[in-house]
Design an enzyme around this catalytic site. Structure first.
Site, PDB file in Angstrom:
ATOM      1  N   ARG A  55       9.735  -1.128 -20.986  1.00  0.00           N
ATOM      2  CA  ARG A  55       9.076  -2.552 -20.601  1.00  0.00           C
ATOM      3  C   ARG A  55       9.820  -3.494 -20.062  1.00  0.00           C
ATOM      4  O   ARG A  55       9.533  -4.215 -19.162  1.00  0.00           O
ATOM      5  CB  ARG A  55       8.043  -2.730 -21.772  1.00  0.00           C
ATOM      6  N   TYR A 107      -9.023 -11.629  -1.020  1.00  0.00           N
ATOM      7  CA  TYR A 107      -9.549 -10.399  -1.481  1.00  0.00           C
ATOM      8  C   TYR A 107     -10.541 -10.259  -2.655  1.00  0.00           C
ATOM      9  O   TYR A 107     -10.136 -11.151  -3.688  1.00  0.00           O
ATOM     10  CB  TYR A 107      -8.327  -9.427  -2.086  1.00  0.00           C
ATOM     11  N   ASP A 179      -0.145 -14.072  -0.878  1.00  0.00           N
ATOM     12  CA  ASP A 179      -0.630 -12.420  -0.901  1.00  0.00           C
ATOM     13  C   ASP A 179      -0.072 -11.832   0.457  1.00  0.00           C
ATOM     14  O   ASP A 179      -1.119 -12.187   1.316  1.00  0.00           O
ATOM     15  CB  ASP A 179      -2.140 -12.182  -1.434  1.00  0.00           C
ATOM     16  N   LYS A 204      -0.854  -0.286  -0.878  1.00  0.00           N
ATOM     17  CA  LYS A 204      -1.079  -0.481   0.507  1.00  0.00           C
ATOM     18  C   LYS A 204       0.184   0.078   1.155  1.00  0.00           C
ATOM     19  O   LYS A 204       0.526   0.923   1.170  1.00  0.00           O
ATOM     20  CB  LYS A 204      -1.743  -1.850   0.783  1.00  0.00           C
TER      21      LYS A 204
HETATM   22  C1  LIG Z   1      -5.070  -8.075  -0.254  1.00  0.00           C
HETATM   23  C2  LIG Z   1      -4.935  -7.559  -1.656  1.00  0.00           C
HETATM   24  N1  LIG Z   1      -4.437  -8.165  -2.721  1.00  0.00           N
HETATM   25  C3  LIG Z   1      -4.523  -7.515  -3.999  1.00  0.00           C
HETATM   26  C4  LIG Z   1      -5.265  -6.509  -4.200  1.00  0.00           C
HETATM   27  C5  LIG Z   1      -5.319  -5.673  -5.588  1.00  0.00           C
HETATM   28  O1  LIG Z   1      -4.179  -4.856  -5.865  1.00  0.00           O
HETATM   29  P1  LIG Z   1      -4.578  -3.507  -6.699  1.00  0.00           P
HETATM   30  O2  LIG Z   1      -5.633  -2.767  -6.076  1.00  0.00           O
HETATM   31  O3  LIG Z   1      -3.193  -2.669  -6.272  1.00  0.00           O
HETATM   32  O4  LIG Z   1      -4.469  -3.931  -8.048  1.00  0.00           O
HETATM   33  C6  LIG Z   1      -5.989  -5.920  -3.227  1.00  0.00           C
HETATM   34  C7  LIG Z   1      -6.396  -4.363  -3.457  1.00  0.00           C
HETATM   35  O5  LIG Z   1      -7.215  -3.868  -2.684  1.00  0.00           O
HETATM   36  C8  LIG Z   1      -5.845  -6.269  -1.966  1.00  0.00           C
HETATM   37  O6  LIG Z   1      -6.452  -5.660  -0.887  1.00  0.00           O
END
Ligand SMILES: Cc1ncc(COP(=O)(O)O)c(C=O)c1O
Length: 387
Positions: A55, A107, A179, A204
């Site tokens: 961890r 998101y 992000d 992604k």
């Molecule tokens: C722009 C964006 N940020 C964060 C996330 C969250 O990531 P995760 O699904 O890997 O937890 C997503 C998920 O679709 C996303 O599209």
């Protein structure tokens, strides 16, 4: 190859393959081994080779963190079990009563974490269109500690001026989190633009093959890294070594994938913009996009994501997403395969309908994650679905 040398001397695609990834000293293996171990033998109490418990640290994870940091132009990388685990850990930097200014068009899962989970713990959030300077400026309070933006936004593809937001936030004592999932470090490096944190759902583009859930965070400031490193271990949302291996492998081809994603997305955006049944296309790479010039300034390309609307509203949009054959109807994005979805009932269903309406996310908005298949095949698929 020393990490520092790799970072300074080589280009992006080279660093994606070599940074943090010297051949294994024990065997010469050219790929970083999957260190499937939870603990490490110690020579004496507290005497060990730098690893105690997975961890706190794991060599496969450490290789990925070093490689990713190099790509973001940052000193430090931190890996998490998901994008949302990364987000949640970052929010532990804050305490009760602290205020966060958030881009309104983020998101849906980010908004859900903030408004339905973290508000219960005493954090306060104000959602604004951070692409509008006056709105952003008016949202700061004496308790604002963080500004959270995406650029381009999800799903409307609005572009936010990261340098300008960073200057404004820093003057008021707040940190900036970007992000960077949609762009990947190949096209945009927020830390070089002045932000404090670049965050990814590595599920992604970084993973790139729709086979892993993963989060990554890059920071440059040593003190901020120390705080986050402590939280990574204390909160515990870390990934396993198998998943670290998958993301490390995905990153090796990031540069070539991103170039093809962009080539295809631009061709698809141009095709849609000229189609008689399409009423709007949101893609920063189109000259008609209201922030095309800003996008060109702060990114080196426009990525593989776009959204659009068709004549006939929701019913017509549903027909389109049911009729594509290559574009799979699915949530998520950033994999080699093309995906199509309706944000309102799918990725953004957790955003209340009235908020979606205010933001301009209509029930018929269609979002595409344009993959790396043959360009002509993708256009033919959309042509058939729109016919
Ligand atoms: C722009 C964006 N940020 C964060 C996330 C969250 O990531 P995760 O699904 O890997 O937890 C997503 C998920 O679709 C996303 O599209």
């Amino acid at each position: 190859m020393n990490d520092h040398d790799v970072r300074r001397a080589y280009g992006f695609a080279t660093r994606a393959i070599h940074a943090g990834q010297d051949p294994d000293p024990a065997t010469g293996a050219v790929n970083v081994p999957i260190y499937a171990t939870s603990t490490y033998a110690q020579q004496d109490v507290g005497v060990h080779k730098g690893w105690e418990y997975s961890r706190s640290g794991n060599p496969t994870r450490a290789a990925l963190e070093a490689c990713f940091a190099s790509l973001e132009g940052a000193r430090h990388g931190l890996a998490f079990a998901s994008g949302l685990a990364a987000e949640d850990t970052l929010m532990h930097l804050l305490g009760q009563g602290d205020h966060v200014v958030v881009m309104d068009d983020v998101y849906g899962g980010t908004r859900r974490l903030f408004s339905r989970v973290l508000e219960r713990h005493g954090l306060c959030f104000t959602y604004v269109d951070a692409s509008k300077r006056d709105q952003l400026e008016a949202a700061f309070t004496p308790r604002t500690r963080m500004v959270w933006i995406e650029s381009p936004t999800n799903p409307l593809m609005k572009v936010v001026d990261i340098s300008d937001v960073s200057r404004m936030a820093h003057a008021r004592g707040a940190r900036v989190v970007v992000d960077n999932t949609f762009m990947s470090p190949y096209f945009q490096r927020p830390i070089e633009l002045g932000a404090d944190v670049s965050l990814h759902s590595a599920t992604k583009y970084l993973g790139g093959h729709s086979d892993v859930i993963f989060g990554l965070v890059a920071v440059h400031d040593d003190a901020l890294y120390d705080e986050l490193h402590y939280l990574q271990n204390a909160v515990g949302g870390v990934p396993g070594p198998f998943d670290c291996f998958l993301v490390l492998r995905g990153i090796k081809t990031l540069a070539v994938r991103m170039r093809q994603h962009e080539r295809n997305a631009l061709a698809v955006a141009r095709f849609l913009a000229g189609h008689p049944k399409v009423v709007a296309v949101n893609y920063p790479g189109l000259e008609s996009h209201p922030q095309h010039e800003l996008a060109k300034r702060q990114t080196s390309g426009h990525g593989g994501m776009l959204s659009f609307e068709v004549e006939g509203g929701t019913a017509a949009a549903r027909r389109v997403v049911q009729r594509t054959r290559l574009f799979f109807l699915a949530e998520s994005l950033g994999g080699v395969e093309s995906l199509i979805e309706l944000p309102a009932p799918m990725t953004h269903a957790s955003v209340p309908a009235e908020v979606r309406r205010e933001l301009g996310i209509s029930d018929g908005l269609i979002r595409l994650s344009v993959g790396i298949e043959e360009t002509d095949d993708l256009i033919a698929d959309l042509e058939h679905a729109l016919a």
